[in-house]
Design an enzyme around this catalytic site. Structure first.
Site, short mmCIF file in Angstrom:
data_model
loop_
_atom_site.label_atom_id
_atom_site.label_comp_id
_atom_site.label_asym_id
_atom_site.label_seq_id
_atom_site.Cartn_x
_atom_site.Cartn_y
_atom_site.Cartn_z
N ASN A 11 0.83 -1.10 0.14
CA ASN A 11 0.05 0.06 -0.08
C ASN A 11 0.95 1.26 -0.13
OD1 ASN A 11 -1.48 2.19 1.06
ND2 ASN A 11 -3.11 0.77 1.80
N HIS A 13 0.34 4.30 0.19
CA HIS A 13 -0.23 5.45 0.95
C HIS A 13 0.62 5.09 2.28
CE1 HIS A 13 -3.15 7.28 -1.62
NE2 HIS A 13 -3.63 6.32 -1.76
N ASP A 70 -1.92 -3.89 11.06
CA ASP A 70 -3.20 -3.97 10.81
C ASP A 70 -4.10 -2.83 11.31
OD1 ASP A 70 -5.37 -5.12 9.20
OD2 ASP A 70 -6.09 -6.26 11.27
N GLY A 151 -9.00 5.49 2.43
CA GLY A 151 -9.95 4.66 3.47
C GLY A 151 -11.15 5.60 3.86
N LYS A 173 -2.09 15.31 9.60
CA LYS A 173 -2.72 14.11 9.76
C LYS A 173 -1.50 13.12 10.45
CE LYS A 173 -4.35 9.70 7.48
NZ LYS A 173 -4.25 9.03 6.68
N HIS A 178 -3.19 7.54 14.28
CA HIS A 178 -3.19 6.28 14.91
C HIS A 178 -1.79 5.42 14.74
CE1 HIS A 178 -5.09 5.90 11.29
NE2 HIS A 178 -4.96 4.70 11.38
#
Length: 195
Positions: A11, A13, A70, A151, A173, A178
């Site tokens: 991914n 990103h 994850d 997402g 961001k 997280h």
């Protein structure tokens, strides 16, 4: 000389996000860059399970220090759904627009819009496995806003902000994400890689 560490993802990103956060003395490689192209099925019931499945498969294939993550969105009024099914909330194949639409549909009669993004990182070394959790609290917007991110970013408003993640530039961001919160917990353990 930079320490090489492999991230179990293709991914772009996520890779760009993590590259921006890692110390300069680490060289982040994607799983594809070490020849690992297997699509590990995320059959776990928790974020920890899925992170470990990916990290272990990558480590077994390349033998290098590696980590996987994850991540997902937990919505309080939906009993923590979509949770581990975040990427495929609306079914297969994964479709961000459908996921966002289904989330809004499922929340339309619910006044409680509290949610949190969760990331669990699994760091895999020879004979050692560590887990690090990061999260950020917030709420779900009434409609998608912004064009940055990916997402559920157009729907997630972090606590203390009036903007969705998708309305923020990547530096803003990343400073509260997280994934950053989990990575910050992992960084001291990376000192082992210098030993």
């Amino acid at each position: 000389m930079a320490v090489k560490i492999v991230f179990a993802s293709s991914n772009l990103h996520k890779i760009d996000e993590i590259k921006a956060l890692l110390p300069e003395d680490f060289e982040l490689l994607s799983s594809a860059e070490v020849g690992f192209t297997e699509d590990v099925e995320e059959t776990g019931k928790t974020f920890e399970d899925n992170a470990a499945l990916k990290a272990n498969a990558l480590f077994d294939a390349c033998g290098m220090f590696c980590f996987s993550d994850d991540s997902g969105l937990e919505v309080e009024a939906l009993k923590k759904a979509p949770g581990v099914r975040s990427a495929r909330y609306a079914g297969e194949p994964a479709d961000t627009a459908k996921n966002n639409a289904l989330l809004l549909e499922n929340l339309k009669d619910k006044p409680n819009r509290k949610a949190r993004f969760v990331t669990v990182i699994c760091l895999r070394m020879p004979h050692k496995t560590f887990f690090f959790e990061g999260f950020i609290e917030g709420e779900i917007a009434l409609a998608p806003r912004g064009s940055n991110g990916f997402g559920y970013d157009p729907l997630f408003i972090p606590k203390g902000s009036d903007k969705t993640f998708a309305e923020m530039d990547s530096d803003t961001k990343n400073s509260m994400s997280h994934r950053l919160n989990a990575l910050v917990k992992m960084l001291p353990f990376l000192a082992f890689l210098h030993g």
